[in-house]
Design a protein around this motif. Structure first.
Motif, PDB file in Angstrom:
ATOM      1  N   TRP A 182      47.091  12.377  14.129  1.00 49.50           N
ATOM      2  CA  TRP A 182      46.804  11.760  13.299  1.00 49.50           C
ATOM      3  C   TRP A 182      45.866  10.770  13.166  1.00 49.50           C
ATOM      4  O   TRP A 182      45.725   9.840  13.969  1.00 49.50           O
ATOM      5  CB  TRP A 182      48.808  10.926  12.387  1.00 49.50           C
ATOM      6  N   VAL A 183      44.716  11.278  11.840  1.00 45.23           N
ATOM      7  CA  VAL A 183      43.184  10.612  12.628  1.00 45.23           C
ATOM      8  C   VAL A 183      43.398   9.883  11.466  1.00 45.23           C
ATOM      9  O   VAL A 183      43.828  10.430   9.947  1.00 45.23           O
ATOM     10  CB  VAL A 183      42.636  11.681  13.351  1.00 45.23           C
ATOM     11  N   SER A 184      43.006   8.249  11.513  1.00 43.23           N
ATOM     12  CA  SER A 184      42.268   8.320   9.660  1.00 43.23           C
ATOM     13  C   SER A 184      41.599   8.806   9.341  1.00 43.23           C
ATOM     14  O   SER A 184      40.887   9.665  10.080  1.00 43.23           O
ATOM     15  CB  SER A 184      42.249   6.173  10.419  1.00 43.23           C
ATOM     16  N   ARG A 185      41.039   8.147   8.109  1.00 45.85           N
ATOM     17  CA  ARG A 185      40.278   8.706   7.136  1.00 45.85           C
ATOM     18  C   ARG A 185      39.001   8.286   7.690  1.00 45.85           C
ATOM     19  O   ARG A 185      38.130   8.954   7.848  1.00 45.85           O
ATOM     20  CB  ARG A 185      40.291   8.148   5.358  1.00 45.85           C
ATOM     21  N   ASP A 186      38.957   7.398   8.287  1.00 51.08           N
ATOM     22  CA  ASP A 186      36.908   6.158   8.569  1.00 51.08           C
ATOM     23  C   ASP A 186      36.972   6.904   9.627  1.00 51.08           C
ATOM     24  O   ASP A 186      35.831   7.504  10.659  1.00 51.08           O
ATOM     25  CB  ASP A 186      37.710   5.063   8.804  1.00 51.08           C
TER      26      ASP A 186
END
Lengths: 290, 290
Positions: A187-191
């Motif tokens: 899971w990678v953040s939007r930023d």
């Protein structure tokens, strides 16, 4: 060696499969993608920890392979899912790359071909299951066959239900046949995703990794988050659990996945196989041939 | 980086493909398996040299892979042959293990199944050819389909002729389609083979690697030497040359094979592929999605 008694490995505060296992109702949207649950160290500590995990993985992988060559039926399947840039390729490179390529069966699933579309969606997946003794890796998987058409509005809710029922039945069967299934959602953040896509566009040696569809999918992030929440609730079973791995820090994600693999392998309690031949007699034959 | 001008790489006195290329009339029986042709260093120098080769291989492999993903048709096929214990598995582990598993397509060929026997002997080989962008590795190969039955007296001379004619036609076609074929015969001495088989019998963690047939084949060494001499004379072509690699010193064999792969990849003169999209427009779209 993995401490078989506690299930913890090396630098971890608790078994990673406990720390990161998806619980019913979990939404990846609530995950802090920069967090490093269960690992007290920093980036500088991760390198030696990953190398140490690699040594252990190599040893356990070779035992698994040896058993596969001598009639054993066990195997491991790592399913890797994640949004674009989540780091699936880096896991393959930096985690699976630590063990003997002979023992790894890697399969990347792309958009189904017209031929594949004409079959049941699990047919191509079934054909790619690891043989006994192998660590199979799915870079994307049958989950794409629900996520993508669902977000694109090409599946009715009843069709989603039906596919997930097929998926859980299939995975239960696979596990019962001797394959330990480890499903990882990176899971990678939007930023962070923005930064990684930008890097692909600004560094010529990374241009080939960029696909204009990555931005299309990015614009649908909320729909993917919702689809993943539902996926975790419906398909994280005891036979084939999901682990949600925070992936903004690549070093953490790699360390966590190597620990999940180590724990899965340690659980098999594999020694070295007994020879099926008479060792003393073979030594005598060998020396006579010198 | 490989020096494209001279074709030599790193620590080598001359291109390894020149040093080790099989010449007509060569017999592996005449090879000094403990020799280290072209490499001035010793074992202690091999470790850093192999690591350096690994860095270069990784870079060139990624370029090859990038081209494969963007429409390129080039690939590399490494064919590994050798007597039992010659070190084929070690090459896979320690040479191919240095590059991204995504870019390597490994296939081990065992004794043909009844189904495979019913087909032309090249059918299973053709199905295992590397896709564009990949480094394919055959651990044993179609050559076993001549060597073994020949030594066991199951092929007439005319059948051997016919199979080798098929093999050279096939390899010429494969090379013309964009695959650089690198054929390596790892050559281990009688004494070193004895020591390695003995180790498999005396170390319990190696018992699974031993097969009583290894001694049977050892007793037929002279016949295999003769069969390999003939094989080199008939099937080392410009399209698909053979290299005979002295393999008593594992560190030398691994270094030599990594150099052969490096030279093959450097010859492709691959830069990074040009993007098929408008980079500035995509940057604008991406930033708008932030």
């Amino acid at each position: 060696m993995a401490a078989a008694g506690t299930g913890t490995t090396g630098p971890w505060e608790a078994p990673v499969r406990t720390l990161l296992r998806a619980r019913p109702g979990d939404s990846p949207a609530d995950v802090d993608a920069r967090a490093t649950p269960g690992f007290g160290g920093r980036k500088a500590d991760a390198k030696p920890a990953l190398a140490a995990a690699g040594e252990e993985l190599s040893e356990l992988q070779e035992r698994l392979f040896a058993h596969g060559r001598t009639g054993g039926d066990r195997s491991v399947l790592l399913v890797l899912q994640g949004l674009d840039t989540a780091g699936k390729g880096g896991i393959v490179r930096h985690v699976l790359g630590m063990v003997d390529p002979q023992g790894v069966a890697l399969r990347a699933f792309g958009v189904p071909t017209p031929q594949e579309r004409a079959q049941h969606f699990l047919t191509r997946v079934r054909a790619a299951l690891p043989a006994p003794g192998r660590i199979g890796v799915f870079d994307r998987s049958h989950y794409e066959d629900v996520l993508v058409p669902r977000v694109q509005g090409r599946l009715t809710p009843a069709e989603v239900d039906s596919r997930y029922a097929d998926v859980t039945a299939f995975e239960t069967e696979v596990a019962a046949a001797g394959t330990t299934v480890v499903k990882v959602l990176l899971w990678v953040s939007r930023d962070e995703q923005h930064a990684r896509l930008r890097e692909r566009l600004t560094r010529p040696e990374k241009h080939w990794k960029y696909d204009p569809q990555d931005v299309d999918a990015r614009l649908q992030r909320a729909a993917y988050e919702e689809a993943y929440t539902d996926l975790l609730a419906r398909t994280s079973t005891d036979a084939a659990p999901w682990y949600v791995v925070p992936a903004d820090r690549k070093w953490y994600a790699r360390l966590a996945v190597s620990a999940l693999l180590l724990e899965a392998l340690a659980d098999l309690h594999l020694g070295w196989p007994e020879p099926a031949y008479d060792v003393a007699a073979e030594l005598a034959r060998l020396d006579a041939s010198a």
